[in-house]
Write an enzyme that holds these catalytic residues in place. Structure first.
Site, PDB file in Angstrom:
ATOM      1  N   LYS A  37       0.864  -1.190   0.000  1.00  0.00           N
ATOM      2  CA  LYS A  37       0.000   0.000   0.000  1.00  0.00           C
ATOM      3  C   LYS A  37       0.891   1.227   0.000  1.00  0.00           C
ATOM      4  O   LYS A  37       2.044   1.173   0.444  1.00  0.00           O
ATOM      5  CB  LYS A  37      -0.887   0.015   1.253  1.00  0.00           C
ATOM      6  CG  LYS A  37      -2.124   0.874   1.120  1.00  0.00           C
ATOM      7  CD  LYS A  37      -3.268   0.140   0.441  1.00  0.00           C
ATOM      8  CE  LYS A  37      -4.502   0.988   0.330  1.00  0.00           C
ATOM      9  NZ  LYS A  37      -5.668   0.183  -0.056  1.00  0.00           N
TER      10      LYS A  37
HETATM   11  P1  NAD Z   1     -13.087   7.914  -2.359  1.00  0.00           P
HETATM   12  O1  NAD Z   1     -12.033   8.921  -2.149  1.00  0.00           O
HETATM   13  O2  NAD Z   1     -13.603   7.706  -3.741  1.00  0.00           O
HETATM   14  O3  NAD Z   1     -14.358   8.223  -1.430  1.00  0.00           O
HETATM   15  C1  NAD Z   1     -14.262   8.316  -0.040  1.00  0.00           C
HETATM   16  C2  NAD Z   1     -15.620   8.721   0.478  1.00  0.00           C
HETATM   17  O4  NAD Z   1     -15.604   8.656   1.904  1.00  0.00           O
HETATM   18  C3  NAD Z   1     -16.029  10.151   0.124  1.00  0.00           C
HETATM   19  O5  NAD Z   1     -17.416  10.217  -0.121  1.00  0.00           O
HETATM   20  C4  NAD Z   1     -15.690  10.936   1.402  1.00  0.00           C
HETATM   21  O6  NAD Z   1     -16.451  12.118   1.538  1.00  0.00           O
HETATM   22  C5  NAD Z   1     -16.068   9.894   2.441  1.00  0.00           C
HETATM   23  N1  NAD Z   1     -15.416  10.103   3.733  1.00  0.00           N
HETATM   24  C6  NAD Z   1     -14.117  10.341   3.998  1.00  0.00           C
HETATM   25  N2  NAD Z   1     -13.939  10.486   5.328  1.00  0.00           N
HETATM   26  C7  NAD Z   1     -15.151  10.322   5.896  1.00  0.00           C
HETATM   27  C8  NAD Z   1     -15.622  10.348   7.221  1.00  0.00           C
HETATM   28  N3  NAD Z   1     -14.800  10.590   8.242  1.00  0.00           N
HETATM   29  N4  NAD Z   1     -16.943  10.149   7.459  1.00  0.00           N
HETATM   30  C9  NAD Z   1     -17.788   9.893   6.439  1.00  0.00           C
HETATM   31  N5  NAD Z   1     -17.398   9.851   5.152  1.00  0.00           N
HETATM   32  C10 NAD Z   1     -16.097  10.067   4.889  1.00  0.00           C
HETATM   33  O7  NAD Z   1     -12.504   6.553  -1.750  1.00  0.00           O
HETATM   34  P2  NAD Z   1     -12.905   5.060  -2.129  1.00  0.00           P
HETATM   35  O8  NAD Z   1     -11.998   4.600  -3.202  1.00  0.00           O
HETATM   36  O9  NAD Z   1     -14.377   4.948  -2.282  1.00  0.00           O
HETATM   37  O10 NAD Z   1     -12.454   4.296  -0.797  1.00  0.00           O
HETATM   38  C11 NAD Z   1     -13.295   4.201   0.348  1.00  0.00           C
HETATM   39  C12 NAD Z   1     -12.815   3.035   1.198  1.00  0.00           C
HETATM   40  O11 NAD Z   1     -12.805   1.838   0.417  1.00  0.00           O
HETATM   41  C13 NAD Z   1     -11.391   3.174   1.755  1.00  0.00           C
HETATM   42  O12 NAD Z   1     -11.333   2.522   3.009  1.00  0.00           O
HETATM   43  C14 NAD Z   1     -10.563   2.400   0.749  1.00  0.00           C
HETATM   44  O13 NAD Z   1      -9.339   1.950   1.279  1.00  0.00           O
HETATM   45  C15 NAD Z   1     -11.505   1.251   0.450  1.00  0.00           C
HETATM   46  N6  NAD Z   1     -11.262   0.547  -0.790  1.00  0.00           N
HETATM   47  C16 NAD Z   1     -11.228   1.201  -1.980  1.00  0.00           C
HETATM   48  C17 NAD Z   1     -11.020   0.476  -3.140  1.00  0.00           C
HETATM   49  C18 NAD Z   1     -11.037   1.117  -4.512  1.00  0.00           C
HETATM   50  O14 NAD Z   1     -10.986   0.378  -5.504  1.00  0.00           O
HETATM   51  N7  NAD Z   1     -11.172   2.414  -4.633  1.00  0.00           N
HETATM   52  C19 NAD Z   1     -10.784  -0.906  -3.086  1.00  0.00           C
HETATM   53  C20 NAD Z   1     -10.842  -1.537  -1.847  1.00  0.00           C
HETATM   54  C21 NAD Z   1     -11.081  -0.801  -0.707  1.00  0.00           C
END
Ligand code: NAD
Length: 433
Positions: A123
């Site tokens: 990561k």
């Molecule tokens: P992103 O940046 O597209 O979206 C994040 C979202 O979370 C946004 O809507 C933001 O406003 C919200 N957010 C951030 N902090 C917050 C808080 N304290 N309270 C409420 N909402 C909050 O990110 P993403 O890619 O959707 O990732 C979200 C999660 O999923 C992370 O934990 C990431 O590690 C995990 N994840 C992402 C992927 C991927 O393919 N993008 C894959 C596996 C896991």
């Protein structure tokens, strides 16, 4: 087998064995503690899972648009390379730290093994509030960060992907920078790229789709009807918005959505397509007219059947776990549930489909992208979605049977399956030198 640690570990900001009580790394270590008694003869080797193989901290200086200079701290952690090259996303967020990236890399090791993908776990991240910087400045941050970690990444070494606040554009800049530095055309160094740069169809929505596919299958197994099921989603980015849209399209009611700034609620179901269009246009859900604004804490008490935490790690502590009405938790985020909250859920009979299974759709299609890049032969979206569903549902079934056999929650069962695979690879390789 005795393992000697000499000299004994001393806690310090830079020690891998540090155990600050509230960090994501502490959560990860606690999860390893919980699985160790179930690893039989492999148990003594679990120490290797408590230490990332390699961690790189880099300075990322840039010239800002106004001619001033700014420095950011960047990280790339390769937790394990026993089962293949490192694989894991890159995050831009003000809370990024070495410990957080260590935890996220550790979870990638477990996830890739639980799904049986031929990858280790890695990561990366940069400690930055991206909302405060222009697109050109973010491009300079990305390019300098990529150059600095360039010594340890590559299509056969360690492959990056999007995570919080990074996207296909950031991956394009990373790939281009890597290619400029190496003189190679290495599409496989990142996944989640734009389609015409070697990206895969279906990758953008793969994580949210995986959450939906896992959710439907778990609901079927639990006898929960999908039609009319009330769903609450925390985080409305790449993962949360896609999962919400797929659940709504399948007949569920998305009753509450929370992002970093606001929480919206509608007991009859939010128009998720309109909410997503608003979020895309404004970058936030605040002010959405199709629902009522509620407080951040009220989100956790909303009447719902399914809760999807899809924002950041550590969102659900024991106090929140006691309030949550859902019968099923689908972890879209990495590490959203603290160990003490897991205990509350277990005591209340609430089923948690853990991150290492539930959000693995993203890395599964990243694996497809990497394979397609090597073959320079691309699949249709139908092929991708069908293969995605097959791989993750097979993994869910395997873990489900392990959970029943050992009478464990799904998380610990997934860790048993994954840790066995990683540690067997470790034993078969032998210890160098
Ligand atoms: P992103 O940046 O597209 O979206 C994040 C979202 O979370 C946004 O809507 C933001 O406003 C919200 N957010 C951030 N902090 C917050 C808080 N304290 N309270 C409420 N909402 C909050 O990110 P993403 O890619 O959707 O990732 C979200 C999660 O999923 C992370 O934990 C990431 O590690 C995990 N994840 C992402 C992927 C991927 O393919 N993008 C894959 C596996 C896991």
């Amino acid at each position: 087998m005795n393992i000697t640690i000499d000299p004994p570990p001393v806690a310090s900001a830079l020690s891998f064995v540090q155990r600050s009580t509230s960090s994501a790394w502490a959560t990860y270590l606690s999860q390893i503690d919980r699985v160790t008694p179930y690893l039989g003869k492999l148990a003594p080797l679990a120490e290797t899972l408590r230490r990332p193989k390699r961690a790189l901290i880099v300075d990322v200086p840039i010239e800002r648009d106004d001619g001033s200079f700014a420095h950011f701290e960047g990280y790339r952690v390769q937790h394990s390379l026993s089962r293949g090259p490192g694989k894991g996303g890159v995050r831009f967020h003000p809370n990024v730290s070495l410990e957080e990236v260590m935890a996220l890399a550790g979870w990638m090791t477990i996830k890739n093994a639980a799904i049986n993908l031929p990858f280790g776990g890695a990561k990366g991240g940069v400690r930055i509030e991206p909302r405060l910087y222009s697109k050109k400045e973010l491009e300079r941050v990305t390019r300098r960060y990529t150059s600095e970690i360039g010594v340890i990444i590559g299509p056969q070494q360690d492959i990056a992907a999007p995570d919080v606040n990074t996207d296909a554009q950031v991956m394009a800049w990373m790939m281009d920078t890597y290619d400029m530095n190496t003189g190679l055309a290495s599409t496989g160094v990142v996944t989640g790229k734009p389609i015409h740069l070697g990206g895969s169809l279906g990758r953008k929505k793969a994580t949210g789709r995986g959450v939906f596919v896992m959710g439907c299958e778990t609901m079927r197994r639990l006898g929960m009807p999908l039609e009319g099921a009330r769903v609450a989603v925390q985080g409305f980015g790449n993962v949360g918005s896609v999962a919400a849209e797929l659940f709504a399209a399948a007949g569920a009611k998305v009753v509450a959505v929370q992002d970093v700034d606001a929480t919206v609620f509608n007991a009859s179901g939010l128009d998720v397509v309109a909410l997503a269009a608003d979020a895309r246009a404004q970058g936030e859900i605040a002010g959405f007219s199709g629902g009522e604004a509620i407080t951040r804490e009220a989100f956790w008490e909303v009447g719902c059947d399914v809760l999807i935490p899809a924002a950041m790690e550590g969102a659900i502590d024991a106090a929140r776990a006691k309030k949550i009405a859902a019968r099923l938790i689908l972890e879209g985020a990495n590490g959203p549930t603290l160990p003490e909250a897991d205990d509350v859920f277990a005591a209340r009979g609430i089923v948690v489909v853990p991150d290492v299974l539930c959000n693995a759709g993203g890395v599964t299609v990243s694996y497809f992208e990497w394979v397609q890049d090597f073959a320079s032969f691309f699949w249709t979206e139908e092929q991708i979605n069908a293969r995605l569903a097959k791989i993750i549902l097979d993994a869910l079934d395997h873990v489900w049977r392990k959970a029943e056999e050992l009478k464990l929650p799904l998380r610990t069962a997934a860790f048993v399956v994954a840790c066995e695979r990683v540690l067997i690879a470790h034993v078969e390789r032998g210890l160098y030198p």
